[in-house]
Design a protein around this motif. Sequence first.
Motif, PDB file in Angstrom:
ATOM      1  N   ALA A  94       0.803  -1.230   0.000  1.00  0.00           N
ATOM      2  CA  ALA A  94       0.000   0.000   0.000  1.00  0.00           C
ATOM      3  C   ALA A  94       0.829   1.270   0.000  1.00  0.00           C
ATOM      4  CB  ALA A  94      -0.916   0.001   1.220  1.00  0.00           C
ATOM      5  N   GLY A  95       2.077   1.205   0.460  1.00  0.00           N
ATOM      6  CA  GLY A  95       2.893   2.408   0.507  1.00  0.00           C
ATOM      7  C   GLY A  95       2.271   3.479   1.376  1.00  0.00           C
ATOM      8  N   ALA A  96       2.310   4.719   0.885  1.00  0.00           N
ATOM      9  CA  ALA A  96       1.735   5.845   1.627  1.00  0.00           C
ATOM     10  C   ALA A  96       0.404   6.282   1.045  1.00  0.00           C
ATOM     11  CB  ALA A  96       2.717   7.014   1.639  1.00  0.00           C
ATOM     12  N   SER A  97      -0.277   5.385   0.358  1.00  0.00           N
ATOM     13  CA  SER A  97      -1.582   5.721  -0.195  1.00  0.00           C
ATOM     14  C   SER A  97      -2.591   5.949   0.926  1.00  0.00           C
ATOM     15  CB  SER A  97      -2.080   4.605  -1.117  1.00  0.00           C
ATOM     16  OG  SER A  97      -1.320   4.557  -2.302  1.00  0.00           O
ATOM     17  N   SER A  98      -3.517   6.851   0.679  1.00  0.00           N
ATOM     18  CA  SER A  98      -4.535   7.174   1.684  1.00  0.00           C
ATOM     19  C   SER A  98      -5.805   6.351   1.506  1.00  0.00           C
ATOM     20  CB  SER A  98      -4.884   8.665   1.618  1.00  0.00           C
ATOM     21  OG  SER A  98      -5.468   8.986   0.365  1.00  0.00           O
ATOM     22  N   PHE A  99      -5.752   5.305   0.669  1.00  0.00           N
ATOM     23  CA  PHE A  99      -6.960   4.522   0.425  1.00  0.00           C
ATOM     24  C   PHE A  99      -7.562   3.994   1.724  1.00  0.00           C
ATOM     25  CE2 PHE A  99      -8.755   0.221   0.031  1.00  0.00           C
ATOM     26  CZ  PHE A  99      -9.910   0.537  -0.659  1.00  0.00           C
ATOM     27  N   VAL A 100      -6.739   3.407   2.598  1.00  0.00           N
ATOM     28  CA  VAL A 100      -7.266   2.846   3.849  1.00  0.00           C
ATOM     29  C   VAL A 100      -7.832   3.949   4.733  1.00  0.00           C
ATOM     30  CG1 VAL A 100      -6.573   1.740   6.016  1.00  0.00           C
ATOM     31  CG2 VAL A 100      -5.924   0.729   3.829  1.00  0.00           C
ATOM     32  N   ALA A 101      -7.142   5.079   4.805  1.00  0.00           N
ATOM     33  CA  ALA A 101      -7.662   6.212   5.579  1.00  0.00           C
ATOM     34  C   ALA A 101      -8.986   6.694   5.006  1.00  0.00           C
ATOM     35  CB  ALA A 101      -6.641   7.351   5.586  1.00  0.00           C
ATOM     36  N   ASP A 102      -9.047   6.821   3.678  1.00  0.00           N
ATOM     37  CA  ASP A 102     -10.271   7.283   3.022  1.00  0.00           C
ATOM     38  C   ASP A 102     -11.401   6.280   3.217  1.00  0.00           C
ATOM     39  OD1 ASP A 102      -8.752   9.430   2.086  1.00  0.00           O
ATOM     40  OD2 ASP A 102      -8.350   8.486   0.153  1.00  0.00           O
ATOM     41  N   GLY A 147       7.200  -1.580   9.210  1.00  0.00           N
ATOM     42  CA  GLY A 147       8.006  -2.030  10.331  1.00  0.00           C
ATOM     43  C   GLY A 147       9.029  -1.001  10.774  1.00  0.00           C
ATOM     44  N   LEU A 148       9.160   0.092  10.022  1.00  0.00           N
ATOM     45  CA  LEU A 148      10.082   1.180  10.347  1.00  0.00           C
ATOM     46  C   LEU A 148       9.336   2.295  11.080  1.00  0.00           C
ATOM     47  CD1 LEU A 148      11.857   1.354   6.863  1.00  0.00           C
ATOM     48  CD2 LEU A 148      12.700   0.211   8.933  1.00  0.00           C
ATOM     49  N   PRO A 149      10.037   3.245  11.690  1.00  0.00           N
ATOM     50  CA  PRO A 149       9.368   4.386  12.332  1.00  0.00           C
ATOM     51  C   PRO A 149       8.535   5.171  11.315  1.00  0.00           C
ATOM     52  CG  PRO A 149      11.658   4.261  13.027  1.00  0.00           C
ATOM     53  CD  PRO A 149      11.500   3.271  11.916  1.00  0.00           C
ATOM     54  N   PRO A 150       7.344   5.618  11.693  1.00  0.00           N
ATOM     55  CA  PRO A 150       6.474   6.338  10.754  1.00  0.00           C
ATOM     56  C   PRO A 150       7.128   7.541  10.096  1.00  0.00           C
ATOM     57  CG  PRO A 150       5.227   5.700  12.689  1.00  0.00           C
ATOM     58  CD  PRO A 150       6.656   5.354  12.979  1.00  0.00           C
ATOM     59  N   GLY A 151       8.007   8.230  10.805  1.00  0.00           N
ATOM     60  CA  GLY A 151       8.674   9.374  10.195  1.00  0.00           C
ATOM     61  C   GLY A 151       9.438   8.992   8.947  1.00  0.00           C
ATOM     62  N   GLU A 152       9.973   7.771   8.914  1.00  0.00           N
ATOM     63  CA  GLU A 152      10.699   7.311   7.736  1.00  0.00           C
ATOM     64  C   GLU A 152       9.740   7.051   6.572  1.00  0.00           C
ATOM     65  OE1 GLU A 152      13.594   4.248   8.303  1.00  0.00           O
ATOM     66  OE2 GLU A 152      14.142   4.964  10.301  1.00  0.00           O
ATOM     67  N   LEU A 186       6.968   8.677   5.962  1.00  0.00           N
ATOM     68  CA  LEU A 186       6.543   9.976   5.434  1.00  0.00           C
ATOM     69  C   LEU A 186       7.662  10.648   4.655  1.00  0.00           C
ATOM     70  CD1 LEU A 186       4.552  11.307   8.524  1.00  0.00           C
ATOM     71  CD2 LEU A 186       3.689  10.094   6.513  1.00  0.00           C
ATOM     72  N   ALA A 187       8.886  10.550   5.155  1.00  0.00           N
ATOM     73  CA  ALA A 187      10.013  11.171   4.455  1.00  0.00           C
ATOM     74  C   ALA A 187      10.244  10.507   3.103  1.00  0.00           C
ATOM     75  CB  ALA A 187      11.272  11.088   5.314  1.00  0.00           C
ATOM     76  N   GLU A 188      10.178   9.178   3.071  1.00  0.00           N
ATOM     77  CA  GLU A 188      10.372   8.480   1.803  1.00  0.00           C
ATOM     78  C   GLU A 188       9.268   8.820   0.811  1.00  0.00           C
ATOM     79  OE1 GLU A 188      10.725   3.962  -0.078  1.00  0.00           O
ATOM     80  OE2 GLU A 188      10.691   4.235   2.107  1.00  0.00           O
ATOM     81  N   ALA A 189       8.027   8.839   1.285  1.00  0.00           N
ATOM     82  CA  ALA A 189       6.904   9.137   0.390  1.00  0.00           C
ATOM     83  C   ALA A 189       6.978  10.556  -0.143  1.00  0.00           C
ATOM     84  CB  ALA A 189       5.586   8.917   1.126  1.00  0.00           C
ATOM     85  N   ALA A 190       7.321  11.521   0.712  1.00  0.00           N
ATOM     86  CA  ALA A 190       7.433  12.911   0.258  1.00  0.00           C
ATOM     87  C   ALA A 190       8.547  13.048  -0.772  1.00  0.00           C
ATOM     88  CB  ALA A 190       7.703  13.825   1.457  1.00  0.00           C
ATOM     89  N   GLY A 191       9.668  12.374  -0.533  1.00  0.00           N
ATOM     90  CA  GLY A 191      10.746  12.413  -1.507  1.00  0.00           C
ATOM     91  C   GLY A 191      10.353  11.778  -2.826  1.00  0.00           C
ATOM     92  N   GLU A 192       9.595  10.687  -2.758  1.00  0.00           N
ATOM     93  CA  GLU A 192       9.158  10.006  -3.969  1.00  0.00           C
ATOM     94  C   GLU A 192       8.214  10.878  -4.799  1.00  0.00           C
ATOM     95  OE1 GLU A 192       8.465   7.474  -7.020  1.00  0.00           O
ATOM     96  OE2 GLU A 192      10.066   7.376  -5.517  1.00  0.00           O
ATOM     97  N   ILE A 193       7.389  11.679  -4.136  1.00  0.00           N
ATOM     98  CA  ILE A 193       6.509  12.573  -4.884  1.00  0.00           C
ATOM     99  C   ILE A 193       7.330  13.520  -5.754  1.00  0.00           C
ATOM    100  CG2 ILE A 193       4.906  14.530  -4.668  1.00  0.00           C
ATOM    101  CD1 ILE A 193       3.668  13.091  -2.273  1.00  0.00           C
ATOM    102  N   GLY A 194       8.381  14.091  -5.178  1.00  0.00           N
ATOM    103  CA  GLY A 194       9.224  14.995  -5.949  1.00  0.00           C
ATOM    104  C   GLY A 194       9.917  14.297  -7.092  1.00  0.00           C
ATOM    105  N   VAL A 195      10.481  13.130  -6.834  1.00  0.00           N
ATOM    106  CA  VAL A 195      11.211  12.381  -7.864  1.00  0.00           C
ATOM    107  C   VAL A 195      10.272  11.934  -8.982  1.00  0.00           C
ATOM    108  CG1 VAL A 195      12.493  10.260  -8.324  1.00  0.00           C
ATOM    109  CG2 VAL A 195      13.040  11.627  -6.315  1.00  0.00           C
ATOM    110  N   SER A 196       9.161  11.315  -8.606  1.00  0.00           N
ATOM    111  CA  SER A 196       8.242  10.797  -9.617  1.00  0.00           C
ATOM    112  C   SER A 196       7.589  11.919 -10.415  1.00  0.00           C
ATOM    113  CB  SER A 196       7.172   9.922  -8.965  1.00  0.00           C
ATOM    114  OG  SER A 196       6.379  10.668  -8.060  1.00  0.00           O
TER     115      SER A 196
END
Length: 246
Positions: free
Chosen positions: A40-48, A64-69, A71-81
């Motif tokens: 699912a990654g950082a998709s908001s489908f489950v939240a929605d 399994g990693l800290p939530p801050g990681e 969010l940081a990875e997902a935000a970076g991926e938005i810029g890259v993608s």
Amino acid sequence: MKKYEQSGVAMTCRGMEEYRRMFALTDGLLAAGEILDVAAGASSFVADATRSGYRAVAADPRYGLPPGEWLAEAAGEIGVSSRKIAALADIYDWSFYGDPAHHRLMREASLARFAEDIASPDAQERYVPGALPELPFASDRFDLVLCSHFLFLYGEQFGEHFHERSLLELLRVCKPGGEIRIYPLVDLAWKPYPGLDGLIERIVRQGASAERLPSQLPFIPHSDRLLRIVKGGVHDSHCILTEETL
């Protein structure tokens, strides 16, 4: 030849409306029972979905990693993608997203809803660390299993044996009579996954049925189909198998 260059599996952000279109989801299908969103990654489908009164769980190895990681990875991926997509803008169908700028805004909005939901006290119940081909769920648990932008898309990185094991695992956690839906059916070069017919044959030998259905999210080239698998057996709810859901 142009292709979307990607190393590793991207942690992307997509919301309810995109899921509805990708997987041709109806209200009846969403309300039929418990939903699992795999990779699912950082998709908001489950939240929605939770906000709309549906029951949904997300699985991803990153949980399994800290939530801050996350969010940081997902935000970076938005810029890259976003930069990659803008460079290939002439390849895509923009009838849903409008343009690259709006596409990015939708990703950012999805990430914001995801971030809010994972901060809630019961988030651990909905966001479970887990990866194919071995998921940490009981057999026959979920009424609907979704997998977006992972299987088939990363066909060059994960071989056919991995895909077969993964499809069998999705079947294991799906209830008899329940559904699995996978989208897209092309790889990062927008070519159809070459081993799909063979995989479908092996799934059918397990007592499931499988078919390609039209997707309702025109964007990626040649991605106008999703794979629908129905697990053999009897299900308490007939909603999944009614004509209204197709």
